[in-house]
Design a protein around this motif. Structure first.
Motif, PDB file in Angstrom:
ATOM      1  N   SER A 153       0.819  -1.218   0.000  1.00 55.44           N
ATOM      2  CA  SER A 153       0.000   0.000   0.000  1.00 55.44           C
ATOM      3  C   SER A 153       0.852   1.267   0.000  1.00 55.44           C
ATOM      4  O   SER A 153       0.325   2.369  -0.146  1.00 55.44           O
ATOM      5  CB  SER A 153      -0.930   0.004   1.210  1.00 55.44           C
ATOM      6  N   GLY A 189       6.475   4.936  -2.685  1.00 57.05           N
ATOM      7  CA  GLY A 189       5.507   5.995  -2.951  1.00 57.05           C
ATOM      8  C   GLY A 189       6.161   7.341  -3.154  1.00 57.05           C
ATOM      9  O   GLY A 189       5.785   8.101  -4.061  1.00 57.05           O
ATOM     10  N   ILE A 246       2.866   2.473  -2.170  1.00 51.52           N
ATOM     11  CA  ILE A 246       2.986   3.186  -3.437  1.00 51.52           C
ATOM     12  C   ILE A 246       2.006   4.350  -3.522  1.00 51.52           C
ATOM     13  O   ILE A 246       2.253   5.339  -4.200  1.00 51.52           O
ATOM     14  CB  ILE A 246       2.772   2.201  -4.621  1.00 51.52           C
ATOM     15  N   LEU A 247       0.879   4.251  -2.783  1.00 52.01           N
ATOM     16  CA  LEU A 247      -0.108   5.332  -2.767  1.00 52.01           C
ATOM     17  C   LEU A 247       0.008   6.204  -1.516  1.00 52.01           C
ATOM     18  O   LEU A 247      -0.783   7.135  -1.338  1.00 52.01           O
ATOM     19  CB  LEU A 247      -1.521   4.753  -2.865  1.00 52.01           C
ATOM     20  N   PRO A 268      -2.890   5.193   1.914  1.00 53.62           N
ATOM     21  CA  PRO A 268      -3.319   3.904   2.495  1.00 53.62           C
ATOM     22  C   PRO A 268      -2.265   3.290   3.403  1.00 53.62           C
ATOM     23  O   PRO A 268      -2.600   2.677   4.418  1.00 53.62           O
ATOM     24  CB  PRO A 268      -3.577   3.031   1.262  1.00 53.62           C
ATOM     25  N   CYS A 269      -0.998   3.442   3.058  1.00 50.12           N
ATOM     26  CA  CYS A 269       0.076   2.890   3.885  1.00 50.12           C
ATOM     27  C   CYS A 269       0.123   3.583   5.242  1.00 50.12           C
ATOM     28  O   CYS A 269       0.248   2.919   6.285  1.00 50.12           O
ATOM     29  CB  CYS A 269       1.414   3.033   3.167  1.00 50.12           C
ATOM     30  N   TRP A 286       7.646   7.516  -6.533  1.00 45.75           N
ATOM     31  CA  TRP A 286       6.648   7.652  -7.600  1.00 45.75           C
ATOM     32  C   TRP A 286       6.170   9.095  -7.745  1.00 45.75           C
ATOM     33  O   TRP A 286       5.957   9.579  -8.855  1.00 45.75           O
ATOM     34  CB  TRP A 286       5.468   6.735  -7.319  1.00 45.75           C
ATOM     35  N   PHE A 287       6.011   9.801  -6.621  1.00 47.35           N
ATOM     36  CA  PHE A 287       5.473  11.153  -6.678  1.00 47.35           C
ATOM     37  C   PHE A 287       6.562  12.221  -6.685  1.00 47.35           C
ATOM     38  O   PHE A 287       6.329  13.335  -7.138  1.00 47.35           O
ATOM     39  CB  PHE A 287       4.539  11.395  -5.488  1.00 47.35           C
TER      40      PHE A 287
END
Length: 361
Positions: A190, A252, A192-193, A196-197, A255-256
Motif C-alpha cells: 500500500s 511511494g 505506493i499510494l 493507504p500505507c 513515484w510522486f
C-alpha cells in the motif's frame, strides 16, 4: 577510404574490447586485461568508450552490408560487452559482512521514510497504550477502538496459563510466519499510494497500543498471561511492521517525487533504496515468528522472556542506530557502491549508469 577499410583498421580496438570482456567474464575486473589504462576508473572509462565505438561499427557494418561474418562477430562482441556493462552487481560471499554490517544499516539509518514510519508507529503505539490503560482519564477509549466484544475475546484468550506442546509450537511458528509476513506485505504494497500505507500503519499502531494498555489494567482478567506471551517477540514484530511501511513509503515517495527523472526510473531507484529496508523487515518477521511460536507460549519463567526482549531490543538498536550512524571514524577509502548513489533524498533517482558500471573495477 571505403567503410570496409575503416572497419578493418578498427580491429585493434575490437581485440582490446574482446580481451576486456574475457577478463570481466572470468575475474569480474577490467584491470586483469593488460596495461595501466585498464585499471580502476580509467579501465571503466576505456571499456565504455570501446563499447560505444563497437556499437557504431556494428551500425556501419549493417548499413553498408559488409560480409556476414564481420557483422556476426560485431553482434556477438557488442552483446558480450553489453552484458558486462549492464549486468547486475554480483553478491560475492566475501562482501557479505560489508553489505550486512556497513552498507545496509547506514542506508536504513539515512532513509527519511524509515524515520517517519518509525516515529509515527511507535509514537501512536505509545499514546494509544497510555490512553487504553488510563480508563479514568480516557473513559471508553478502549471500547471505541476495539469494541467490547473484541476486548472480551482478548481477556478470555489469555485466561489459561501458557503450556503448549512441541507440536503446537512448530505449527504456530509456521502460522505466525505466514500471518506476520501478510501484515508486512500489506503495509509494503500500500506504500505506493502513501495515504493507504500511513492509514494501515496508524491503525495497527493504535489497535496494538490499545490492546497492550487494556491488558495492563490491574482489574483485567488474563493480563499477566498476555504479557507472558507478547513480551518476548514484541520488539521484533513491532519493528518489522514499521520497517515494512517505511519500504512501501519509499516507493511511494519515488513515484510522486521524481527528482527530474521519469516516473519509472525514479520508481526503480527508489526500489533499490527499499531493498535493504524490506530485507531487514523480513528478517525481523522471521525472528518474531519463531520467537512467537516457540518461546512466547512456553511455560518458561517471565524473567527469561523479558531478558530475551531486552536483548533483542538492544541488538535492534545496535544494528540500526550504532552501525547505521555515519561515524567519522568509520569512513572508508573505498567500499561497495550498491547503495552509494541513493543515499540522500535530494537525488532519489540517482545515476543508474554509475551503479551499473562501477562493479567492473
Amino acid at each position: 577510404m571505403n567503410v570496409a577499410s575503416i572497419l578493418d583498421k578498427r580491429r585493434v580496438q575490437w581485440n582490446e574490447l574482446e580481451s576486456l570482456c574475457d577478463a570481466m567474464e572470468s575475474r569480474g575486473r577490467t584491470d586483469r586485461a593488460g596495461g595501466p589504462e585498464h585499471r580502476g576508473a580509467q579501465g571503466i572509462a576505456r571499456f565504455s568508450t570501446l563499447y560505444r565505438a563497437a556499437c557504431a561499427d556494428l551500425a556501419l557494418a549493417d548499413a553498408y552490408q559488409l560480409p556476414p561474418n564481420t557483422v556476426t562477430y560485431l553482434h556477438q562482441l557488442v552483446a558480450r560487452a553489453h552484458n558486462q556493462l549492464y549486468r547486475a552487481n554480483q553478491f560475492e560471499p566475501s562482501t557479505w559482512i560489508d553489505v550486512l554490517f556497513y552498507e545496509a544499516p547506514r542506508q536504513i539509518f539515512a532513509d527519511s521514510c524509515v524515520r517517519v514510519a518509525t516515529i509515527l508507529f511507535f509514537g501512536l503505539f505509545t499514546l494509544a497504550m497510555y490512553m487504553g490503560y488510563s480508563e479514568e482519564q480516557f473513559p471508553g477509549f478502549a471500547n471505541a477502538v476495539m469494541g467490547e466484544s473484541q476486548l472480551e475475546d482478548l481477556e478470555s484468550m489469555y485466561e489459561q496459563k501458557l503450556n503448549g506442546s512441541l507440536d503446537h509450537y512448530v505449527s504456530m511458528a509456521g502460522f505466525y510466519i505466514n500471518h506476520n509476513t501478510g501484515i508486512g506485505l500489506t503495509c509494503f504494497a500500500s506504500g505506493i499510494l502513501i495515504i493507504p500505507c500511513v492509514f494501515k500503519l496508524a491503525y495497527n499502531a493504535v489497535v496494538l497500543g490499545v490492546a497492550f494498555g487494556y491488558m495492563a489494567r490491574p482489574d483485567v482478567t488474563g493480563g499477566e498471561n498476555f504479557f507472558q506471551f507478547v513480551t518476548a517477540h514484541g520488539p521484533f514484530e513491532l519493528t518489522a511492521i514499521a520497517l515494512s511501511a517505511a519500504a512501501g513509503l519509499r516507493l511511494g515517495v519515488g513515484w510522486f517525487r521524481t527528482g527530474g527523472l521519469n516516473r519509472i526510473d525514479s520508481l526503480r531507484a527508489s526500489a533499490i533504496r527499499a531493498i535493504p529496508v524490506m530485507a531487514a523487515a523480513a528478517s525481523m518477521f522471521v525472528l518474531a515468528a519463531f520467537t512467537e511460536g516457540f518461546l512466547s507460549p512456553s511455560p518458561l519463567p517471565f524473567i527469561f522472556k523479558a531478558a530475551w526482549a531486552v536483548m533483542s531490543s538492544g541488538l535492534i538498536s545496535f544494528y540500526f542506530v550504532i552501525l547505521g550512524f555515519p561515524w567519522p571514524t568509520r569512513s572508508r577509502g573505498s567500499h561497495s557502491p550498491r547503495y552509494e548513489s541513493t543515499t540522500s533524498d535530494s537525488d532519489a533517482g540517482g545515476s543508474s549508469s554509475v551503479g551499473q558500471v562501477t562493479h567492473a573495477t
